[in-house]
Design an enzyme around this catalytic site. Sequence first.
Site, PDB file in Angstrom:
ATOM      1  N   LYS A  39     -27.719   9.509  11.778  1.00 10.77           N
ATOM      2  CA  LYS A  39     -26.313   9.923  11.692  1.00 10.77           C
ATOM      3  C   LYS A  39     -25.499   8.876  10.930  1.00 10.77           C
ATOM      4  O   LYS A  39     -25.963   7.735  10.748  1.00 10.77           O
ATOM      5  CB  LYS A  39     -25.759  10.127  13.104  1.00 10.77           C
ATOM      6  CG  LYS A  39     -25.752   8.863  13.959  1.00 10.77           C
ATOM      7  CD  LYS A  39     -25.495   9.163  15.436  1.00 10.77           C
ATOM      8  CE  LYS A  39     -25.510   7.885  16.254  1.00 10.77           C
ATOM      9  NZ  LYS A  39     -25.437   8.153  17.699  1.00 10.77           N
ATOM     10  N   ARG A 130     -19.970  12.483  28.097  1.00 15.93           N
ATOM     11  CA  ARG A 130     -19.627  12.564  26.686  1.00 15.93           C
ATOM     12  C   ARG A 130     -20.065  13.924  26.155  1.00 15.93           C
ATOM     13  O   ARG A 130     -19.254  14.778  25.880  1.00 15.93           O
ATOM     14  CB  ARG A 130     -20.287  11.406  25.922  1.00 15.93           C
ATOM     15  CG  ARG A 130     -19.663  11.148  24.578  1.00 15.93           C
ATOM     16  CD  ARG A 130     -20.236   9.945  23.867  1.00 15.93           C
ATOM     17  NE  ARG A 130     -21.639  10.125  23.470  1.00 15.93           N
ATOM     18  CZ  ARG A 130     -22.272   9.352  22.601  1.00 15.93           C
ATOM     19  NH1 ARG A 130     -21.633   8.328  22.038  1.00 15.93           N
ATOM     20  NH2 ARG A 130     -23.537   9.566  22.303  1.00 15.93           N
ATOM     21  N   TYR A 246      -2.858 -14.186   1.532  1.00  7.52           N
ATOM     22  CA  TYR A 246      -1.660 -13.514   2.045  1.00  7.52           C
ATOM     23  C   TYR A 246      -1.120 -14.232   3.272  1.00  7.52           C
ATOM     24  O   TYR A 246      -1.888 -14.710   4.112  1.00  7.52           O
ATOM     25  CB  TYR A 246      -1.996 -12.070   2.442  1.00  7.52           C
ATOM     26  CG  TYR A 246      -2.021 -11.118   1.276  1.00  7.52           C
ATOM     27  CD1 TYR A 246      -0.885 -10.883   0.497  1.00  7.52           C
ATOM     28  CD2 TYR A 246      -3.184 -10.424   0.953  1.00  7.52           C
ATOM     29  CE1 TYR A 246      -0.918  -9.998  -0.571  1.00  7.52           C
ATOM     30  CE2 TYR A 246      -3.230  -9.531  -0.106  1.00  7.52           C
ATOM     31  CZ  TYR A 246      -2.085  -9.328  -0.871  1.00  7.52           C
ATOM     32  OH  TYR A 246      -2.121  -8.456  -1.916  1.00  7.52           O
ATOM     33  N   MET A 294      -7.716  -6.882   0.512  1.00  4.23           N
ATOM     34  CA  MET A 294      -8.361  -5.588   0.304  1.00  4.23           C
ATOM     35  C   MET A 294      -9.635  -5.712  -0.536  1.00  4.23           C
ATOM     36  O   MET A 294     -10.665  -5.126  -0.224  1.00  4.23           O
ATOM     37  CB  MET A 294      -7.381  -4.625  -0.378  1.00  4.23           C
ATOM     38  CG  MET A 294      -7.945  -3.227  -0.546  1.00  4.23           C
ATOM     39  SD  MET A 294      -6.845  -2.151  -1.474  1.00  4.23           S
ATOM     40  CE  MET A 294      -5.498  -1.966  -0.333  1.00  4.23           C
TER      41      MET A 294
HETATM   42  C1  LIG Z   1     -26.520   7.428  18.324  1.00  5.78           C
HETATM   43  C2  LIG Z   1     -27.422   8.043  19.293  1.00  5.78           C
HETATM   44  C3  LIG Z   1     -28.729   7.552  19.483  1.00  5.78           C
HETATM   45  C4  LIG Z   1     -29.220   6.275  18.855  1.00  5.78           C
HETATM   46  O1  LIG Z   1     -28.682   5.192  19.561  1.00  5.78           O
HETATM   47  P1  LIG Z   1     -29.020   3.674  19.190  1.00  5.78           P
HETATM   48  O2  LIG Z   1     -28.330   2.882  20.229  1.00  5.78           O
HETATM   49  O3  LIG Z   1     -28.429   3.442  17.840  1.00  5.78           O
HETATM   50  O4  LIG Z   1     -30.490   3.526  19.183  1.00  5.78           O
HETATM   51  C5  LIG Z   1     -29.576   8.265  20.307  1.00  5.78           C
HETATM   52  N1  LIG Z   1     -29.157   9.381  20.946  1.00  5.78           N
HETATM   53  C6  LIG Z   1     -27.897   9.859  20.810  1.00  5.78           C
HETATM   54  C7  LIG Z   1     -27.500  11.068  21.549  1.00  5.78           C
HETATM   55  C8  LIG Z   1     -26.986   9.204  19.995  1.00  5.78           C
HETATM   56  O5  LIG Z   1     -25.740   9.664  19.895  1.00  5.78           O
END
Ligand SMILES: *Cc1c(COP(=O)(O)O)cnc(C)c1O
Length: 349
Positions: A39, A130, A246, A294
């Site tokens: 992801k 969640r 800055y 930036m």
């Molecule tokens: C992001 C995620 C993972 C991976 O988690 P890590 O801590 O990066 O290994 C696994 N399962 C779900 C549902 C996630 O959202």
Amino acid sequence: MSTPESAGALLTIDLNIIRSNYRRLCQEMGGKDCAAVVKADAYGLGVGPVSKALWEEGARTFFIAQIDEGIELRRHLPEADIHVLVGFLAGSDNIFKEHNLIPVLNTLDQIKRWDDRGRCDLQIDTGMTRLGIAMSDLDHIPSLSNIDILMSHLACADDPDHWLTPKQITNFTRAKDHIPHQRASLANSSGIFNFPAAHHDLGRPGCALYGINPTVHQNNPMENPVHLQGKIVQIHDISDQEVVGYSATHKLQAGQKIATVALGYADGYLRYLSSKGVVYIKDQPAPIVGRVSMDLISIDVTNIDCHEGGLVDVIGPNNTPDDLARLADTIGYEILTSLGSRYLRIYKS
Ligand SMILES: *Cc1c(COP(=O)(O)O)cnc(C)c1O
């Protein structure tokens, strides 16, 4: 078309290290299978090259968060199983079908709309509140004849002593006994290392693939695949009392040497690292002085041999994403997913 001459900074990602991290995780799973969580553009490292490398290494099960990410991943991996964590959202029926994506069903309503039409995953909320179906709804889940992955997610697996994890493991085992499925999956990266009882059939690592330490209190069993080099664009020999950056937050002394490097918060180098971060030239530390701008940072290179056009290690062997995260009061995940789009990206394989 970016080149080393035109780019302000070079981001080199070693796909061989990501592959070897995947092998290490499979080994930790004791021969059980490991999915790959890719992801957020493979945690900022580039979902195309990363997922292809993992596919070559034998990964067949891929998780992404959002439906759009699934559509993109399908372009890179025509044959992979692509599982969509966010769920079977209303109106997305045709998209799942067209791109051959597998939904993680997260609510009773999603199960109803899915209407047992084929292969799917089911997520149980074992304590994180969640995503997933509440434990109190276990008895209300309509029967599904083709659940591939029954899953849940651990909230505190990075802490081996946290009270919530044993409770989540117990809850998951209850759900597992209750619901027919092909494969059960609970452990993220930290879960794989810290909680063998959470292994089940399939590990679901993300961060550890990308070199983040999943064990926090121990040496990192993973290797860092990320090398970020910023380019020195100007050097200042300080001849008088002066200030830098800055808001003039940092005073300089005569005799100091300051280099200006072409990357900044627009590239994901967090502004919080103003006067806190450190980069390396060979193995010599050069601290950030003054505010992160930036597009630029200023570093103290007094007594360090360097020149305009030279490169400094912003992330590398001496300062890993975890090291940078510690200085920035965040986690390595955020350092990686903040990596900017202006870097010239170079993939080593
Ligand atoms: C992001 C995620 C993972 C991976 O988690 P890590 O801590 O990066 O290994 C696994 N399962 C779900 C549902 C996630 O959202």
